[in-house]
Design a protein around this motif. Structure first.
Motif, PDB file in Angstrom:
ATOM      1  N   ILE A 156       0.859  -1.191   0.000  1.00  0.00           N
ATOM      2  CA  ILE A 156       0.000   0.000   0.000  1.00  0.00           C
ATOM      3  C   ILE A 156       0.888   1.231   0.000  1.00  0.00           C
ATOM      4  O   ILE A 156       1.768   1.374   0.851  1.00  0.00           O
ATOM      5  CB  ILE A 156      -0.932   0.012   1.224  1.00  0.00           C
ATOM      6  CG1 ILE A 156      -1.834  -1.223   1.219  1.00  0.00           C
ATOM      7  CG2 ILE A 156      -1.770   1.282   1.241  1.00  0.00           C
ATOM      8  CD1 ILE A 156      -2.639  -1.394   2.482  1.00  0.00           C
ATOM      9  N   ASP A 157       0.667   2.111  -0.952  1.00  0.00           N
ATOM     10  CA  ASP A 157       1.392   3.379  -1.040  1.00  0.00           C
ATOM     11  C   ASP A 157       0.349   4.484  -1.053  1.00  0.00           C
ATOM     12  O   ASP A 157      -0.414   4.610  -2.023  1.00  0.00           O
ATOM     13  CB  ASP A 157       2.260   3.408  -2.302  1.00  0.00           C
ATOM     14  CG  ASP A 157       3.070   4.695  -2.404  1.00  0.00           C
ATOM     15  OD1 ASP A 157       3.275   5.337  -1.356  1.00  0.00           O
ATOM     16  OD2 ASP A 157       3.480   5.063  -3.528  1.00  0.00           O
ATOM     17  N   SER A 158       0.309   5.267   0.009  1.00  0.00           N
ATOM     18  CA  SER A 158      -0.745   6.270   0.129  1.00  0.00           C
ATOM     19  C   SER A 158      -0.215   7.535   0.788  1.00  0.00           C
ATOM     20  O   SER A 158      -0.564   7.853   1.930  1.00  0.00           O
ATOM     21  CB  SER A 158      -1.917   5.696   0.937  1.00  0.00           C
ATOM     22  OG  SER A 158      -3.005   6.591   0.959  1.00  0.00           O
ATOM     23  N   PRO A 159       0.649   8.299   0.074  1.00  0.00           N
ATOM     24  CA  PRO A 159       1.128   9.558   0.652  1.00  0.00           C
ATOM     25  C   PRO A 159       0.003  10.572   0.754  1.00  0.00           C
ATOM     26  O   PRO A 159      -0.944  10.553  -0.043  1.00  0.00           O
ATOM     27  CB  PRO A 159       2.200  10.001  -0.349  1.00  0.00           C
ATOM     28  CG  PRO A 159       1.785   9.384  -1.648  1.00  0.00           C
ATOM     29  CD  PRO A 159       1.157   8.067  -1.283  1.00  0.00           C
ATOM     30  N   ASP A 160       0.106  11.457   1.731  1.00  0.00           N
ATOM     31  CA  ASP A 160      -0.916  12.497   1.887  1.00  0.00           C
ATOM     32  C   ASP A 160      -0.979  13.357   0.645  1.00  0.00           C
ATOM     33  O   ASP A 160       0.030  13.901   0.184  1.00  0.00           O
ATOM     34  CB  ASP A 160      -0.597  13.364   3.112  1.00  0.00           C
ATOM     35  CG  ASP A 160      -0.803  12.609   4.414  1.00  0.00           C
ATOM     36  OD1 ASP A 160      -1.622  11.676   4.424  1.00  0.00           O
ATOM     37  OD2 ASP A 160      -0.134  12.950   5.408  1.00  0.00           O
ATOM     38  N   GLY A 161      -2.181  13.478   0.090  1.00  0.00           N
ATOM     39  CA  GLY A 161      -2.391  14.306  -1.095  1.00  0.00           C
ATOM     40  C   GLY A 161      -1.948  13.668  -2.395  1.00  0.00           C
ATOM     41  O   GLY A 161      -2.075  14.286  -3.451  1.00  0.00           O
ATOM     42  N   GLY A 162      -1.463  12.427  -2.354  1.00  0.00           N
ATOM     43  CA  GLY A 162      -0.938  11.801  -3.566  1.00  0.00           C
ATOM     44  C   GLY A 162      -1.717  10.604  -4.038  1.00  0.00           C
ATOM     45  O   GLY A 162      -1.214   9.811  -4.846  1.00  0.00           O
ATOM     46  N   GLY A 163      -2.959  10.422  -3.560  1.00  0.00           N
ATOM     47  CA  GLY A 163      -3.723   9.261  -3.970  1.00  0.00           C
ATOM     48  C   GLY A 163      -3.231   7.992  -3.280  1.00  0.00           C
ATOM     49  O   GLY A 163      -2.272   8.002  -2.505  1.00  0.00           O
ATOM     50  N   THR A 164      -3.906   6.897  -3.562  1.00  0.00           N
ATOM     51  CA  THR A 164      -3.587   5.612  -2.955  1.00  0.00           C
ATOM     52  C   THR A 164      -3.384   4.567  -4.030  1.00  0.00           C
ATOM     53  O   THR A 164      -4.156   4.513  -5.001  1.00  0.00           O
ATOM     54  CB  THR A 164      -4.713   5.157  -2.005  1.00  0.00           C
ATOM     55  OG1 THR A 164      -4.870   6.126  -0.963  1.00  0.00           O
ATOM     56  CG2 THR A 164      -4.406   3.806  -1.387  1.00  0.00           C
ATOM     57  N   THR A 165      -2.344   3.765  -3.871  1.00  0.00           N
ATOM     58  CA  THR A 165      -2.074   2.645  -4.774  1.00  0.00           C
ATOM     59  C   THR A 165      -2.015   1.374  -3.946  1.00  0.00           C
ATOM     60  O   THR A 165      -1.234   1.259  -3.009  1.00  0.00           O
ATOM     61  CB  THR A 165      -0.756   2.822  -5.529  1.00  0.00           C
ATOM     62  OG1 THR A 165      -0.821   4.018  -6.324  1.00  0.00           O
ATOM     63  CG2 THR A 165      -0.493   1.635  -6.460  1.00  0.00           C
ATOM     64  N   LEU A 166      -2.870   0.423  -4.301  1.00  0.00           N
ATOM     65  CA  LEU A 166      -2.908  -0.884  -3.650  1.00  0.00           C
ATOM     66  C   LEU A 166      -2.440  -1.932  -4.656  1.00  0.00           C
ATOM     67  O   LEU A 166      -3.032  -2.056  -5.738  1.00  0.00           O
ATOM     68  CB  LEU A 166      -4.331  -1.188  -3.163  1.00  0.00           C
ATOM     69  CG  LEU A 166      -4.595  -2.607  -2.655  1.00  0.00           C
ATOM     70  CD1 LEU A 166      -3.847  -2.849  -1.345  1.00  0.00           C
ATOM     71  CD2 LEU A 166      -6.092  -2.861  -2.489  1.00  0.00           C
ATOM     72  N   GLU A 167      -1.395  -2.670  -4.303  1.00  0.00           N
ATOM     73  CA  GLU A 167      -0.870  -3.730  -5.161  1.00  0.00           C
ATOM     74  C   GLU A 167      -0.976  -5.054  -4.427  1.00  0.00           C
ATOM     75  O   GLU A 167      -0.561  -5.160  -3.283  1.00  0.00           O
ATOM     76  CB  GLU A 167       0.590  -3.465  -5.543  1.00  0.00           C
ATOM     77  CG  GLU A 167       0.779  -2.221  -6.389  1.00  0.00           C
ATOM     78  CD  GLU A 167       2.238  -2.012  -6.760  1.00  0.00           C
ATOM     79  OE1 GLU A 167       3.073  -2.836  -6.357  1.00  0.00           O
ATOM     80  OE2 GLU A 167       2.540  -1.013  -7.442  1.00  0.00           O
ATOM     81  N   VAL A 168      -1.515  -6.049  -5.111  1.00  0.00           N
ATOM     82  CA  VAL A 168      -1.699  -7.377  -4.524  1.00  0.00           C
ATOM     83  C   VAL A 168      -1.160  -8.421  -5.484  1.00  0.00           C
ATOM     84  O   VAL A 168      -1.479  -8.396  -6.677  1.00  0.00           O
ATOM     85  CB  VAL A 168      -3.184  -7.640  -4.218  1.00  0.00           C
ATOM     86  CG1 VAL A 168      -3.412  -9.105  -3.831  1.00  0.00           C
ATOM     87  CG2 VAL A 168      -3.672  -6.728  -3.106  1.00  0.00           C
ATOM     88  N   ASP A 169      -0.336  -9.319  -4.961  1.00  0.00           N
ATOM     89  CA  ASP A 169       0.162 -10.469  -5.713  1.00  0.00           C
ATOM     90  C   ASP A 169      -0.430 -11.726  -5.105  1.00  0.00           C
ATOM     91  O   ASP A 169      -0.226 -12.010  -3.925  1.00  0.00           O
ATOM     92  CB  ASP A 169       1.693 -10.539  -5.667  1.00  0.00           C
ATOM     93  CG  ASP A 169       2.353  -9.500  -6.569  1.00  0.00           C
ATOM     94  OD1 ASP A 169       1.658  -9.030  -7.481  1.00  0.00           O
ATOM     95  OD2 ASP A 169       3.523  -9.180  -6.346  1.00  0.00           O
ATOM     96  N   LEU A 170      -1.118 -12.506  -5.936  1.00  0.00           N
ATOM     97  CA  LEU A 170      -1.722 -13.750  -5.474  1.00  0.00           C
ATOM     98  C   LEU A 170      -1.099 -14.920  -6.227  1.00  0.00           C
ATOM     99  O   LEU A 170      -1.103 -14.919  -7.460  1.00  0.00           O
ATOM    100  CB  LEU A 170      -3.241 -13.742  -5.718  1.00  0.00           C
ATOM    101  CG  LEU A 170      -4.074 -12.785  -4.862  1.00  0.00           C
ATOM    102  CD1 LEU A 170      -5.494 -12.716  -5.384  1.00  0.00           C
ATOM    103  CD2 LEU A 170      -4.069 -13.239  -3.405  1.00  0.00           C
ATOM    104  N   PRO A 171      -0.551 -15.913  -5.524  1.00  0.00           N
ATOM    105  CA  PRO A 171      -0.044 -17.090  -6.232  1.00  0.00           C
ATOM    106  C   PRO A 171      -1.209 -17.887  -6.800  1.00  0.00           C
ATOM    107  O   PRO A 171      -2.229 -18.075  -6.139  1.00  0.00           O
ATOM    108  CB  PRO A 171       0.702 -17.863  -5.146  1.00  0.00           C
ATOM    109  CG  PRO A 171       0.090 -17.420  -3.866  1.00  0.00           C
ATOM    110  CD  PRO A 171      -0.359 -15.995  -4.074  1.00  0.00           C
TER     111      PRO A 171
END
Length: 415
Positions: free
Chosen positions: A397-412
């Motif tokens: 999860i990358d969610s800096p203040d004011g910079g939006g949120t990016t959720l990355e998930v890797d599933l085997p």
């Protein structure tokens, strides 16, 4: 041919830079080698001081892990657990820990070899033009000057030996220097990376934690389903059965009232069926079986309150469909993420990317909202992590203040 030679020189130049960069850890290791050994020996007698000595050693080893990781192209994880103070108990633990002695072994090896390796990498570059220029001025060199271990005292020697020496220096530059940089990094990886036993122990601990979370989440899901069936579907069916019983008793005496009760019972049954479908969708959405993951995600995006741009490669471009458990997890991850975007992010646009590879399924959900999402402050992101961890997947999860949120998930999802 010219490009190949240029590639060799570039590789040697890069290796020289790497060996030179190793001086940032090699010189402190060499300079601190004797004081540290003395301090460690004294610390055995005065154990409470040992954690104080170990902290700078670990900082130096961590710097070398980062440098060697850049050379090797892979991360070298640190094996340390958290320090537990500065008392005698912590000192005893450090003495017994193999990580402490592996760090000391690396410091000895790196301190004794790092400076020499860097000197070879740096000095070989000016040595080549120096050697090749000897035929032009050998006569002015001091008596006893040598090239290729031969004293230059005649023109035949001056016209041949420097070129032999130059070829030898060139081999060192193009063959040995890159290997020195790799060997130095591999030495750090061998001594500073976690041992196989520790890696297995950490893996067992991680799996134990994720399985415990999965069982807890599974229990919570079962309780939710039981509550929904008991408080919703079952109550509606009981009410419908009562109305049907009353209608049966009143049918002969008051057909109109019985008909009204039949209609109410039918509405109750229809409402119970709607609630039952909702419960079923919470277990495994039927739309996944009907349309596949791509179709199910398109339906999710279409139902959202903000525009969602989809980039999907989820149903067989890299082979057969992913296992049902992986598809269900991916569906719920995207559903929860889109719910969070709609409720909390203040975003005006969202993006969902799904990539199916032979051994894994990768999901990325982004938005242009206010950011600042924290998994520790809410159940949504924490629930995503637990669901993904139960399948041995990874969540970032990358969610800096004011910079939006990016959720990355890797599933085997390998077979």
């Amino acid at each position: 041919m010219t490009s190949d030679i240029s590639g060799y020189f570039k590789r040697s130049a890069r290796a020289t830079a790497q060996l030179t960069g190793a001086l940032r850890t090699a010189l402190p290791a060499l300079l601190g080698l004797f004081p540290l050994v003395v301090f460690l020996v004294l610390s055995v007698l005065v154990l409470p001081w040992l954690p104080t000595a170990v902290r700078p050693l670990r900082a130096l080893a961590n710097a070398e892990r980062r440098r060697a990781g850049r050379v090797l192209g892979r991360e070298i994880p640190a094996p340390y657990g958290p320090m537990r103070g500065d008392g005698a108990g912590e000192a005893h633990r450090l003495v017994r820990s193999p990580d402490t002695w592996r760090d000391v072994a690396w410091m000895v090896a790196h301190g004794l070899t790092g400076l020499q390796a860097a000197m070879i990498g740096v000095l070989i570059w000016p040595a080549i033009p120096y050697t090749l220029s000897l035929p032009l001025w050998w006569w002015a060199a001091p008596d006893g000057s040598t090239s290729a271990f031969i004293v230059l005292d005649s023109w035949p020697k001056a016209l041949t030996m420097p070129f032999v020496q130059g070829v030898f220096d060139l081999l060192i530059l193009l063959w040995l220097v890159p290997r020195l940089a790799r060997w130095q990094a591999r030495l750090a990886e061998a001594l500073l990376s976690p041992t196989r036993r520790r890696s297995l122990a950490e893996r067992v601990e991680e799996l134990t934690e994720t399985r415990a979370e999965a069982l807890e989440a599974h229990g919570a899901e079962l309780r939710r389903i039981e509550r929904d069936l008991h408080d919703g579907t079952q109550a509606q069916l009981v009410a419908a059965a009562l109305r049907l019983g009353l209608a049966d008793r009143r049918f002969a005496a008051d057909p109109d009232a019985a008909h009204a009760l039949f209609l109410e019972a039918r509405e109750g049954v229809e409402e119970a069926l709607t609630q039952l479908r909702t419960v079923i969708r919470g277990i495994y959405p039927p739309i996944l079986s009907d349309r596949g993951l791509a179709g199910a995600l398109r339906a999710l995006a279409a139902a959202g309150p903000i525009p969602i741009e989809l980039d999907l490669d989820a149903d067989g471009a890299a082979g057969p469909r992913a296992p049902a458990a992986a598809e269900a997890a991916a569906y719920f991850v995207v559903a929860e993420a889109l719910t969070n975007i709609a409720k909390h992010s203040g975003a005006r646009h969202g993006w969902v990317t799904v990539r199916r590879e032979p051994a894994r399924l990768t999901i990325t959900v982004r938005d242009d909202g206010k950011g600042g999402a924290d998994p520790d402050r809410g159940s949504g992101l924490a629930g995503i992590r637990r669901r993904v961890a139960a399948l041995d997947g990874a969540t970032r999860i990358d969610s800096p203040d004011g910079g939006g949120t990016t959720l990355e998930v890797d599933l085997p999802c390998g077979s």
